[in-house]
Design a protein around this motif. Structure first.
Motif, PDB file in Angstrom:
ATOM      1  N   LYS A   1       0.832  -1.203   0.000  1.00 38.84           N
ATOM      2  CA  LYS A   1       0.000   0.000   0.000  1.00 38.84           C
ATOM      3  C   LYS A   1       0.868   1.255   0.000  1.00 38.84           C
ATOM      4  O   LYS A   1       0.558   2.226  -0.697  1.00 38.84           O
ATOM      5  CB  LYS A   1      -0.934   0.007   1.202  1.00 38.84           C
ATOM      6  CG  LYS A   1      -2.036  -1.023   1.095  1.00 38.84           C
ATOM      7  CD  LYS A   1      -2.911  -1.006   2.329  1.00 38.84           C
ATOM      8  CE  LYS A   1      -3.984  -2.083   2.248  1.00 38.84           C
ATOM      9  NZ  LYS A   1      -4.795  -2.135   3.467  1.00 38.84           N
TER      10      LYS A   1
ATOM     11  N   LEU B   1      -0.706   4.715  -1.217  1.00 36.55           N
ATOM     12  CA  LEU B   1      -1.916   4.752  -0.397  1.00 36.55           C
ATOM     13  C   LEU B   1      -1.631   5.104   1.060  1.00 36.55           C
ATOM     14  O   LEU B   1      -2.528   5.527   1.777  1.00 36.55           O
ATOM     15  CB  LEU B   1      -2.651   3.407  -0.476  1.00 36.55           C
ATOM     16  CG  LEU B   1      -3.086   2.993  -1.886  1.00 36.55           C
ATOM     17  CD1 LEU B   1      -3.655   1.588  -1.870  1.00 36.55           C
ATOM     18  CD2 LEU B   1      -4.080   3.993  -2.445  1.00 36.55           C
TER      19      LEU B   1
ATOM     20  N   LYS C   1       1.058   7.385   3.262  1.00 32.29           N
ATOM     21  CA  LYS C   1       2.120   8.393   3.166  1.00 32.29           C
ATOM     22  C   LYS C   1       3.055   8.303   4.380  1.00 32.29           C
ATOM     23  O   LYS C   1       2.655   7.838   5.433  1.00 32.29           O
ATOM     24  CB  LYS C   1       1.506   9.781   3.079  1.00 32.29           C
ATOM     25  CG  LYS C   1       0.634   9.945   1.847  1.00 32.29           C
ATOM     26  CD  LYS C   1       0.378  11.387   1.558  1.00 32.29           C
ATOM     27  CE  LYS C   1      -0.546  11.571   0.395  1.00 32.29           C
ATOM     28  NZ  LYS C   1      -0.081  11.040  -0.852  1.00 32.29           N
TER      29      LYS C   1
END
Length: 66
Positions: free
Chosen positions: A14, A19, A21
């Motif tokens: 991810k 997706l 940070k």
């Protein structure tokens, strides 16, 4: 990266997809501590061996008693 290979939740995938940070080791650099009290290389030790090293350290430092 060992932790990425062991990632059961897919968090690294991810993070690589953007997706998540500021994910350590992907978009946020990993900086090893300069003064770690104990270092365990889990890529070379079994979970049992790593656990024993940690428990021995905690006993030696007086955090655990038998």
């Amino acid at each position: 990266m060992v932790c990425e290979k062991r990632d059961r939740k897919g968090l690294y995938a991810k993070a690589r997809a953007g997706l998540i940070k500021d994910f350590m080791g992907i978009s946020d650099p990993y900086e090893p501590p300069e003064d770690a009290e104990i270092v365990i290389d889990t890529s070379k030790l079994s979970p049992e061996e790593a656990t024993e090293i940690i428990l021995d350290y905690l006993r030696k430092e007086g955090y655990l008693t038998e």
